[in-house]
Write a protein that holds these residues in place. Structure first.
Motif, PDB file in Angstrom:
ATOM      1  N   LEU A 193      27.503  33.663  20.073  1.00 55.64           N
ATOM      2  CA  LEU A 193      28.769  33.162  20.598  1.00 55.64           C
ATOM      3  C   LEU A 193      28.806  33.276  22.118  1.00 55.64           C
ATOM      4  O   LEU A 193      29.198  32.337  22.820  1.00 55.64           O
ATOM      5  N   CYS A 194      28.380  34.410  22.626  1.00 52.25           N
ATOM      6  CA  CYS A 194      28.344  34.620  24.077  1.00 52.25           C
ATOM      7  C   CYS A 194      27.394  33.630  24.743  1.00 52.25           C
ATOM      8  O   CYS A 194      27.719  33.059  25.792  1.00 52.25           O
ATOM      9  N   THR A 195      26.242  33.392  24.138  1.00 53.30           N
ATOM     10  CA  THR A 195      25.295  32.419  24.676  1.00 53.30           C
ATOM     11  C   THR A 195      25.918  31.029  24.731  1.00 53.30           C
ATOM     12  O   THR A 195      25.800  30.318  25.733  1.00 53.30           O
ATOM     13  N   SER A 196      26.604  30.649  23.673  1.00 57.07           N
ATOM     14  CA  SER A 196      27.273  29.347  23.635  1.00 57.07           C
ATOM     15  C   SER A 196      28.320  29.225  24.737  1.00 57.07           C
ATOM     16  O   SER A 196      28.409  28.186  25.403  1.00 57.07           O
ATOM     17  N   ILE A 197      29.103  30.268  24.925  1.00 57.38           N
ATOM     18  CA  ILE A 197      30.138  30.248  25.962  1.00 57.38           C
ATOM     19  C   ILE A 197      29.513  30.127  27.342  1.00 57.38           C
ATOM     20  O   ILE A 197      29.966  29.336  28.181  1.00 57.38           O
ATOM     21  N   ILE A 198      28.456  30.884  27.587  1.00 57.31           N
ATOM     22  CA  ILE A 198      27.790  30.851  28.893  1.00 57.31           C
ATOM     23  C   ILE A 198      27.193  29.465  29.158  1.00 57.31           C
ATOM     24  O   ILE A 198      27.338  28.911  30.251  1.00 57.31           O
ATOM     25  N   ILE A 199      26.534  28.894  28.180  1.00 59.53           N
ATOM     26  CA  ILE A 199      25.925  27.573  28.362  1.00 59.53           C
ATOM     27  C   ILE A 199      27.000  26.503  28.517  1.00 59.53           C
ATOM     28  O   ILE A 199      26.891  25.612  29.368  1.00 59.53           O
ATOM     29  N   TYR A 200      28.067  26.586  27.729  1.00 64.33           N
ATOM     30  CA  TYR A 200      29.152  25.602  27.790  1.00 64.33           C
ATOM     31  C   TYR A 200      29.811  25.587  29.165  1.00 64.33           C
ATOM     32  O   TYR A 200      30.161  24.526  29.680  1.00 64.33           O
ATOM     33  N   HIS A 201      29.977  26.752  29.768  1.00 62.86           N
ATOM     34  CA  HIS A 201      30.665  26.840  31.057  1.00 62.86           C
ATOM     35  C   HIS A 201      29.750  26.600  32.250  1.00 62.86           C
ATOM     36  O   HIS A 201      30.189  26.694  33.390  1.00 62.86           O
ATOM     37  N   ASP A 202      28.495  26.286  32.015  1.00 60.50           N
ATOM     38  CA  ASP A 202      27.575  25.903  33.077  1.00 60.50           C
ATOM     39  C   ASP A 202      27.593  26.898  34.237  1.00 60.50           C
ATOM     40  O   ASP A 202      27.893  26.549  35.375  1.00 60.50           O
ATOM     41  N   VAL A 203      27.245  28.155  33.926  1.00 61.60           N
ATOM     42  CA  VAL A 203      27.258  29.214  34.938  1.00 61.60           C
ATOM     43  C   VAL A 203      26.018  29.134  35.830  1.00 61.60           C
ATOM     44  O   VAL A 203      25.065  28.402  35.538  1.00 61.60           O
ATOM     45  N   ASN A 204      26.025  29.907  36.883  1.00 66.81           N
ATOM     46  CA  ASN A 204      24.911  29.993  37.816  1.00 66.81           C
ATOM     47  C   ASN A 204      23.636  30.312  37.045  1.00 66.81           C
ATOM     48  O   ASN A 204      23.628  31.120  36.132  1.00 66.81           O
TER      49      ASN A 204
END
Length: 125
Positions: free
Chosen positions: A86-97
Motif C-alpha cells: 500500500l505504501c509503495t502504491s501511494i509513493i508511486i501514485y504521488h510521483d515523489v522525488n
C-alpha cells in the motif's frame, strides 16, 4: 540520579513504542520491528514497559513467538507485506522525488526480505 545507559534504553523503548503504534495506523512503517526494538530496550532499561509489552494481548504473542525461536507469524508477515505494498502504491501514485522513492523502496525491500526470512513456526527435529 539515573544511569546514562538506562536513560538511553528508556528513550529508545518509548520512541520505538510510539513508532510501533504509528506503524499500526500508517502503511509502510513496520510495527513488528519497532515492538521488538521496544522489548529489547525495555528489558534493559524499563521493567514497567517490558511488563506492559509482554502482558498486552497484541504485543504479547509477537514477543512470545520471537523469544521462542525468532518466529514471525504468517499473519504478521502478510499484514506487513500488505502495508508495504500500500505504501509503495501511494509513493508511486504521488510521483515523489526519485531519491525518496529509491530510499523508501530499498528500506521496504530490506524489511520485506528480513521478515520473510524468519521462521513461521518452531521447526521440529
Amino acid at each position: 540520579m539515573m544511569n546514562g545507559k538506562i536513560l538511553i534504553y528508556k528513550i529508545i523503548a518509548v520512541l520505538s513504542l510510539v513508532m510501533a503504534f504509528v506503524g499500526i495506523i500508517l502503511p509502510g512503517i513496520p510495527a513488528a520491528e519497532f515492538i521488538l526494538l521496544c522489548a529489547w530496550a525495555s528489558a534493559k532499561g524499563s521493567p514497567k514497559i517490558n511488563a506492559f509489552l509482554h502482558a498486552n494481548k497484541y504485543t504479547g504473542p509477537i514477543l512470545y513467538n520471537w523469544n521462542n525461536g525468532k518466529i514471525i507469524s504468517r499473519k504478521s508477515k502478510l499484514i506487513s507485506t500488505g502495508s508495504m505494498a500500500l505504501c509503495t502504491s501511494i509513493i508511486i501514485y504521488h510521483d515523489v522525488n526519485v531519491y525518496l522513492l529509491v530510499f523508501s523502496l530499498s528500506g521496504m525491500l530490506i524489511g520485506f526480505l528480513w521478515i520473510w526470512s524468519r521462521p513461521e513456526k518452531i521447526k521440529e527435529i
